[in-house]
Scaffold this motif. Structure first.
Motif, short mmCIF file in Angstrom:
data_model
loop_
_atom_site.label_atom_id
_atom_site.label_comp_id
_atom_site.label_asym_id
_atom_site.label_seq_id
_atom_site.Cartn_x
_atom_site.Cartn_y
_atom_site.Cartn_z
N CYS A 275 0.24 3.90 3.81
CA CYS A 275 0.65 3.12 2.64
C CYS A 275 1.91 3.77 2.06
O CYS A 275 1.97 4.99 1.93
N TYR A 276 2.87 2.93 1.73
CA TYR A 276 4.11 3.40 1.13
C TYR A 276 4.32 2.68 -0.20
O TYR A 276 3.89 1.54 -0.37
N VAL A 277 4.99 3.34 -1.11
CA VAL A 277 5.30 2.77 -2.43
C VAL A 277 6.80 2.56 -2.51
O VAL A 277 7.59 3.41 -2.08
N LYS A 278 7.20 1.41 -3.05
CA LYS A 278 8.61 1.12 -3.26
C LYS A 278 8.83 0.73 -4.71
O LYS A 278 7.91 0.28 -5.39
N THR A 279 10.06 0.89 -5.17
CA THR A 279 10.41 0.51 -6.54
C THR A 279 11.49 -0.55 -6.56
O THR A 279 11.88 -1.02 -7.62
N CYS A 280 11.98 -0.94 -5.39
CA CYS A 280 12.97 -2.02 -5.24
C CYS A 280 12.36 -3.08 -4.33
O CYS A 280 11.35 -2.84 -3.68
N CYS A 281 12.99 -4.23 -4.25
CA CYS A 281 12.41 -5.34 -3.48
C CYS A 281 12.20 -5.03 -2.00
O CYS A 281 11.15 -5.32 -1.45
N SER A 282 13.19 -4.48 -1.32
CA SER A 282 13.07 -4.25 0.11
C SER A 282 12.16 -3.08 0.43
O SER A 282 12.26 -2.02 -0.19
N CYS A 283 11.32 -3.26 1.44
CA CYS A 283 10.47 -2.16 1.92
C CYS A 283 11.32 -0.97 2.35
O CYS A 283 10.88 0.17 2.27
N PHE A 284 12.52 -1.26 2.81
CA PHE A 284 13.39 -0.21 3.35
C PHE A 284 14.03 0.63 2.25
O PHE A 284 14.74 1.59 2.55
N SER A 285 13.75 0.32 0.99
CA SER A 285 14.20 1.19 -0.10
C SER A 285 13.36 2.47 -0.13
O SER A 285 13.78 3.46 -0.71
N ASN A 286 12.20 2.45 0.52
CA ASN A 286 11.40 3.66 0.66
C ASN A 286 11.93 4.42 1.87
O ASN A 286 11.78 3.98 3.01
N LYS A 287 12.55 5.54 1.63
CA LYS A 287 13.23 6.30 2.69
C LYS A 287 12.26 6.83 3.75
O LYS A 287 12.61 6.89 4.92
N GLU A 288 11.03 7.19 3.34
CA GLU A 288 10.05 7.67 4.32
C GLU A 288 9.65 6.55 5.28
O GLU A 288 9.54 6.77 6.48
N LEU A 289 9.44 5.35 4.75
CA LEU A 289 9.11 4.21 5.61
C LEU A 289 10.28 3.89 6.53
O LEU A 289 10.10 3.68 7.73
N LYS A 290 11.46 3.86 5.98
CA LYS A 290 12.66 3.58 6.79
C LYS A 290 12.78 4.58 7.95
O LYS A 290 13.03 4.19 9.09
N GLU A 291 12.57 5.83 7.65
CA GLU A 291 12.63 6.88 8.69
C GLU A 291 11.50 6.69 9.71
O GLU A 291 11.71 6.81 10.91
N TYR A 292 10.30 6.38 9.23
CA TYR A 292 9.15 6.21 10.11
C TYR A 292 9.38 5.05 11.11
O TYR A 292 8.96 5.13 12.26
N LEU A 293 10.05 4.01 10.65
CA LEU A 293 10.26 2.83 11.49
C LEU A 293 11.52 2.88 12.34
O LEU A 293 11.78 1.96 13.11
N LYS A 294 12.31 3.94 12.24
CA LYS A 294 13.64 3.96 12.84
C LYS A 294 13.66 3.70 14.35
O LYS A 294 14.62 3.14 14.86
N ASP A 295 12.62 4.07 15.08
CA ASP A 295 12.61 3.87 16.53
C ASP A 295 11.85 2.61 16.94
O ASP A 295 11.70 2.34 18.14
N GLU A 296 11.40 1.85 15.97
CA GLU A 296 10.66 0.61 16.24
C GLU A 296 11.65 -0.51 16.54
O GLU A 296 12.81 -0.45 16.13
#
Length: 181
Positions: free
Chosen positions: A75-96
């Motif tokens: 589970c990730y928490v964001k404070t802006c509209c895009s999920c990719f504003s969460n840097k940990e999620l963005k990093e986790y998905l980078k090779d997807e």
């Protein structure tokens, strides 16, 4: 391939949403199918900030009971509209390569996340009737849903697929037969 469940939180998940009952039924089915086919389910929650009633620790912030994550799911928490504003999620998905988006709200966080994912080079899939929204000052929820799912996203930002098409892709992925476009 990952299934991203966006903002299906107690404070905004109720019968005010367009096609509410089918929306919940479909998301439950997509999550079940993902789990059965070894597709990771990732949850994202929106935090409006302390004192809003829609923040970490608030009841309204919690994920809607019918689709709660398993203890092993991220589970990730964001404070802006895009999920990719969460840097940990963005990093986790980078090779997807392939992402399936479901959740709330069609015209806010789902739209922002889909467009961000497209800009980042992901193959984006959106199963029909697995996102929803409320009526607004400009359009009824049904029209808003159609505007994004039938006009804005298909052919540009995402593949908008039927439930059957999405499930078939998930099954192919689970059996090692899916090839990303």
């Amino acid at each position: 391939m990952k299934l991203i469940v966006v903002d299906v939180q107690k404070g905004i998940t109720d019968n005010r949403l367009y096609n509410f009952e089918d929306f919940i039924k479909n998301i439950k089915h997509i999550i079940k199918c993902a789990r059965e086919n070894h597709i990771e389910v990732i949850y994202v929650q929106h935090d409006d900030g302390a004192g809003t009633g829609f923040s970490v620790g608030d009841e309204e912030f919690e994920i809607f009971e019918d689709i709660k994550p398993l203890e092993s799911e991220k589970c990730y928490v964001k404070t802006c509209c895009s999920c990719f504003s969460n840097k940990e999620l963005k990093e986790y998905l980078k090779d997807e390569k392939d992402l399936i988006f479901v959740g709330l709200q069609t015209n806010y966080c789902i739209d922002a996340s889909i467009k961000s994912a497209f800009d980042l080079g992901y193959n984006v899939m959106v199963p029909n009737y697995c996102n929803s929204t409320f009526d607004n000052d400009y359009m009824l929820a049904k029209k808003t849903y159609a505007y994004y799912n039938e006009l804005i996203w298909p052919g540009y930002f995402a593949k908008c697929l039927s439930m059957d098409e999405t499930i078939q892709i998930m099954i192919e992925y689970g059996h090692g037969n899916f090839r990303s476009n």
